[in-house]
Scaffold this motif. Structure first.
Motif, short mmCIF file in Angstrom:
data_model
loop_
_atom_site.label_atom_id
_atom_site.label_comp_id
_atom_site.label_asym_id
_atom_site.label_seq_id
_atom_site.Cartn_x
_atom_site.Cartn_y
_atom_site.Cartn_z
N TRP A 138 0.93 -1.28 0.21
CA TRP A 138 -0.05 -0.26 0.05
C TRP A 138 0.79 1.41 -0.07
O TRP A 138 0.62 2.28 -0.78
CB TRP A 138 -0.88 -0.04 1.11
CG TRP A 138 -2.21 0.98 1.11
CD1 TRP A 138 -3.28 1.04 0.42
CD2 TRP A 138 -2.07 2.46 1.48
NE1 TRP A 138 -4.00 2.14 0.50
CE2 TRP A 138 -3.08 3.05 1.19
CE3 TRP A 138 -0.71 3.15 2.24
CZ2 TRP A 138 -3.19 4.65 1.28
CZ3 TRP A 138 -1.05 4.45 2.50
CH2 TRP A 138 -2.37 5.10 1.83
N PRO A 159 2.93 2.74 -3.57
CA PRO A 159 2.17 3.46 -4.59
C PRO A 159 1.39 4.44 -3.97
O PRO A 159 1.52 5.55 -4.62
CB PRO A 159 1.27 2.38 -5.12
CG PRO A 159 1.08 1.32 -3.96
CD PRO A 159 2.29 1.14 -3.51
N PHE A 160 0.78 4.52 -2.86
CA PHE A 160 -0.29 5.46 -2.46
C PHE A 160 0.63 6.69 -1.80
O PHE A 160 0.27 7.69 -1.99
CB PHE A 160 -1.49 5.11 -1.70
CG PHE A 160 -2.23 4.18 -2.39
CD1 PHE A 160 -3.08 4.72 -3.61
CD2 PHE A 160 -2.42 2.99 -2.35
CE1 PHE A 160 -3.77 4.30 -4.39
CE2 PHE A 160 -3.07 2.27 -3.29
CZ PHE A 160 -4.03 2.73 -4.16
N LEU A 193 3.02 7.98 -4.87
CA LEU A 193 2.38 8.79 -6.04
C LEU A 193 2.00 10.29 -5.36
O LEU A 193 1.78 11.30 -6.09
CB LEU A 193 1.44 8.13 -6.69
CG LEU A 193 1.98 6.81 -7.75
CD1 LEU A 193 1.02 5.87 -8.24
CD2 LEU A 193 2.84 7.34 -8.75
N THR A 196 -5.68 9.87 -2.09
CA THR A 196 -5.76 8.73 -2.96
C THR A 196 -6.69 8.37 -3.90
O THR A 196 -6.63 7.69 -4.94
CB THR A 196 -5.91 7.61 -1.95
OG1 THR A 196 -7.07 7.65 -1.10
CG2 THR A 196 -4.59 7.23 -0.65
N ILE A 256 -5.46 9.60 -7.29
CA ILE A 256 -4.68 8.68 -8.09
C ILE A 256 -5.40 7.49 -8.76
O ILE A 256 -5.14 7.36 -10.00
CB ILE A 256 -3.56 8.08 -6.97
CG1 ILE A 256 -2.85 9.06 -6.31
CG2 ILE A 256 -2.93 7.00 -7.64
CD1 ILE A 256 -1.95 8.44 -5.17
N THR A 309 -2.26 7.00 -13.88
CA THR A 309 -1.72 6.80 -12.29
C THR A 309 -2.24 5.52 -11.71
O THR A 309 -1.59 4.99 -11.12
CB THR A 309 -1.83 7.98 -11.72
OG1 THR A 309 -3.34 8.63 -11.71
CG2 THR A 309 -0.94 9.14 -12.19
N HIS A 310 -3.62 5.32 -12.06
CA HIS A 310 -4.02 4.09 -11.68
C HIS A 310 -3.59 2.80 -11.88
O HIS A 310 -2.99 2.01 -11.16
CB HIS A 310 -5.43 4.11 -12.27
CG HIS A 310 -6.42 2.94 -11.21
ND1 HIS A 310 -7.58 2.81 -10.95
CD2 HIS A 310 -5.96 1.55 -11.27
CE1 HIS A 310 -8.13 1.79 -10.36
NE2 HIS A 310 -7.08 1.09 -10.46
N ALA A 348 0.18 2.88 -10.32
CA ALA A 348 -0.23 2.34 -8.82
C ALA A 348 -0.01 0.68 -8.81
O ALA A 348 0.53 0.02 -7.70
CB ALA A 348 -1.39 2.79 -7.89
N THR A 386 -8.83 0.98 -0.69
CA THR A 386 -8.07 2.44 -0.83
C THR A 386 -9.43 3.02 -1.70
O THR A 386 -9.65 4.04 -1.34
CB THR A 386 -6.91 2.57 -1.96
OG1 THR A 386 -6.05 1.58 -1.19
CG2 THR A 386 -6.60 4.02 -2.03
#
Lengths: 246, 246
Positions: free
Chosen positions: B128, B131-132, B135, B144, B147, B153-154, B157, B187
């Protein structure tokens, strides 16, 4: 303005690719039966866009490797380089017209060469544009020297160059790996140069993401090749562009 | 304060990893012969740092998957989750002391479980955090949901989660790929959550780059595995941290 320029012999497109919608609306007002259109815009896909409004055999594509910033209206800071390399977008472009354009540039004191492979020219310029425009903008609007002075971003710049060379290969454009060292050395000589994307980022303007990163990335992807560093850069810069619209 | 807490039974380290230098200076003033130290900090490498000042068999490592932001001094916004998972840093940690810590948490109404593999816990949380946190900070300090709402961007991730799972494997930690979907879904449920790195970025504070991205990246690199998405994120966020010092 458009009416006064109706049926121009040569229309030189120097707009940013973020203004391509405007370009496609404006060009038809300038084009006459004898017109040729030349684009010196960054990235891929511009000749294809222009061919929507004028026959493909009347288009010249080119690259200008030049360090130049517009300081204010009519004020230009030209800090390094400046050679223009060009060729017709397809084989049917009249060679005498191309020579006439070359003469026009040279009469103005500018370097101009007709290169064999336009496709190769465009990809070759991306070897510089992808890392330096891309990273300078994704880092928030910084100069080229700062990218190269920080070891991890310097290393990513090199990875991005490798990916451009790999992407070119998917399009049957074979670029020499020595371009990597050449581009790094050339950029070190530029000093703290602010790229166009960096300046756009600082001015909160849209970035030329599609032509410089998005289109090359998708061309490689269509051939089954993944380019992670470019994908990352594309994600970030397209996020920024999308956030401007909201 | 340190003198009053001398020889504490349990010292809970909740500092950001960017304050680890301060932590190493402060801990010796608190530690007595009966003390144990528990860290709930993000990322890898904190137990190793703490073992410089107290025996490794007196350290508990843990993760708290919790959505919590400090609004102002003494004011906490707790928006979701909160389970603490922990274990001794090595096998010699006294089990009765671990059970005592568990009871202490539970008496305070908090969920606490002793998990078999601390190493796995830490990597699992990185699925987790990388990426979160990463980014959200590299995009300039965003939440979040933003993103995940932008397709490129998804997608990045998800690539980052795959790389964490690959990195874990180089350390003999086998994580299930279903963690990817689970983390995305979790998320999405959080809504527009501002990560700690995102808040630090907005407040122009240093980011916890080393523990969350740098150390995992180097551990994989030492095993001959390249993680391009994490390398890119590391380059950008370490550039930002370096630019704060200048």
């Amino acid at each position: 303005m458009p009416e006064e320029c109706k049926d121009s012999d040569l229309i030189l497109v120097c707009l940013k690719t973020t203004a391509n919608d405007y370009m496609l609306k404006t060009l038809p007002k300038l084009i006459g039966p004898n017109s040729v259109v030349m684009t010196l815009q960054n990235g891929l896909g511009n000749e294809e866009e222009i061919s929507k409004v004028i026959s493909a055999d009347k288009i010249i594509g080119g690259v200008a490797f030049i360090c130049v910033n517009r300081i204010s209206a009519g004020k230009i800071d030209h800090s390094a380089f400046g050679h223009v390399k060009a060729n017709g977008f397809n084989k049917n472009f009249a060679p005498e017209k191309l020579r006439a354009v070359k003469e026009l540039f040279e009469q103005s004191g500018l370097d101009f060469s007709i290169e064999e492979n336009l496709h190769e020219l465009k990809w070759e310029k991306l070897v510089w544009n992808v890392p330096f425009n891309g990273l300078s903008a994704s880092l928030g609007g910084v100069d080229t020297r700062s990218i190269l002075a920080h070891q991890p971003t310097h290393a990513v710049a090199i990875e991005l160059m490798k990916e451009v060379i790999l992407g070119a290969k998917t399009q049957d454009v074979i670029l020499d790996n020595k371009l990597i060292d050449e581009n790094i050395n050339k950029t070190l000589k530029m000093g703290p140069y602010m790229t166009s994307m960096s300046i756009d980022r600082l001015n909160k303007k849209p970035l030329e993401v599609e032509g410089i990163i998005g289109i090359p990335l998708r061309k490689a992807k269509d051939k089954g090749i993944k380019l992670p560093y470019m994908e990352n850069l594309y994600a970030e810069l397209s996020y920024y562009n999308a956030s401007l619209i909201k």
